[in-house]
Enzyme design. Structure first.
Site, PDB file in Angstrom:
ATOM      1  N   SER A   1     -21.646   3.487  68.381  1.00 40.39           N
ATOM      2  CA  SER A   1     -22.747   3.154  67.782  1.00 40.39           C
ATOM      3  C   SER A   1     -22.782   3.485  66.299  1.00 40.39           C
ATOM      4  CB  SER A   1     -23.921   4.079  68.444  1.00 40.39           C
ATOM      5  OG  SER A   1     -25.037   3.844  67.972  1.00 40.39           O
TER       6      SER A   1
ATOM      7  N   HIS B   1     -23.934  -0.701  69.580  1.00 43.00           N
ATOM      8  CA  HIS B   1     -25.321  -0.726  69.306  1.00 43.00           C
ATOM      9  C   HIS B   1     -25.548  -1.333  68.117  1.00 43.00           C
ATOM     10  CE1 HIS B   1     -25.835   3.347  71.713  1.00 43.00           C
ATOM     11  NE2 HIS B   1     -25.499   2.413  72.620  1.00 43.00           N
TER      12      HIS B   1
ATOM     13  N   ASP C   1     -25.488   7.829  74.923  1.00 41.09           N
ATOM     14  CA  ASP C   1     -24.985   6.565  75.755  1.00 41.09           C
ATOM     15  C   ASP C   1     -23.550   6.718  75.833  1.00 41.09           C
ATOM     16  OD1 ASP C   1     -25.375   4.211  77.019  1.00 41.09           O
ATOM     17  OD2 ASP C   1     -25.625   2.990  75.250  1.00 41.09           O
TER      18      ASP C   1
END
Length: 194
Positions: A14, A41, A134
């Site tokens: 991310s 992401h 995540d």
């Protein structure tokens, strides 16, 4: 891990993950046999720029994953914006618009868990820089399947939340900065394991 050959590498990141990929993807050997599947992401913009960013520097073919695509060895697949990327028997890609996980679609956990189910101990998972948890649960699935777990060294990550969460859940096989991850993958390739 003692696995002789790995069939796939899954990568998730991310915030700060693009910088890590900039160190990693250009170093992937052009003769790599493993498929590489990546979740980053990104904003929910319908058009991703990841192919434009990485195509000039990566020796492997790059694709944005499409539903039902067969997974080809030696190919890099990026999850498209706003779709979960899963792996299915075949092996092939499956895209999903199920609810976001950790506020994210695509989700790293979704990719890692489906890849662990499909590839078991023939899987390498790499968790990069990012600002939420995540990927941590996904690493647990990879570890349970006896896959190889690699986490970006938190001190080398612009945002260390994601690698720290992964390390809190599993004992990583390797904790390395991006260039170290690239060198490890290149070494496994030289040994005929990727």
């Amino acid at each position: 891990m003692t696995q002789d050959r790995y069939a796939a590498i899954v990568v998730g990141g991310s915030s700060g993950g693009i910088e890590a990929l900039m160190a990693l993807l250009p170093e992937l050997p052009p003769t790599l046999r493993a498929a590489v599947l990546i979740v980053m992401h990104m904003p929910r913009d319908p058009r991703s720029r990841l192919l434009e960013i990485f195509r000039p520097t990566c020796a492997l073919p790059l694709r944005e994953a499409q539903d039902k695509d067969p997974i080809s060895p030696g190919t890099v697949y990026f999850a498209p914006p706003d779709y979960h990327l899963l792996l299915d028997q075949g092996p092939r890609v499956a895209l999903s618009v199920d609810a976001p996980v950790h506020y994210s679609r695509p989700s790293i956990d979704v990719l890692f868990e489906s890849a662990a189910d499909l590839y078991g101990d023939e899987l390498v998972a790499v968790l990069l820089s990012g600002g939420n948890e995540d990927g941590a649960r996904g690493l647990q699935a990879v570890r349970a399947a006896n896959g190889l777990v690699i986490v970006q060294e938190p001190s080398s990550a612009p945002v260390s939340t994601m690698p720290l969460a992964g390390m809190a859940r599993v004992d990583a096989d390797h904790v390395l900065p991006p260039k170290g991850i690239a060198a490890l993958i290149a070494g496994l390739h030289r040994q005929g394991r990727l």
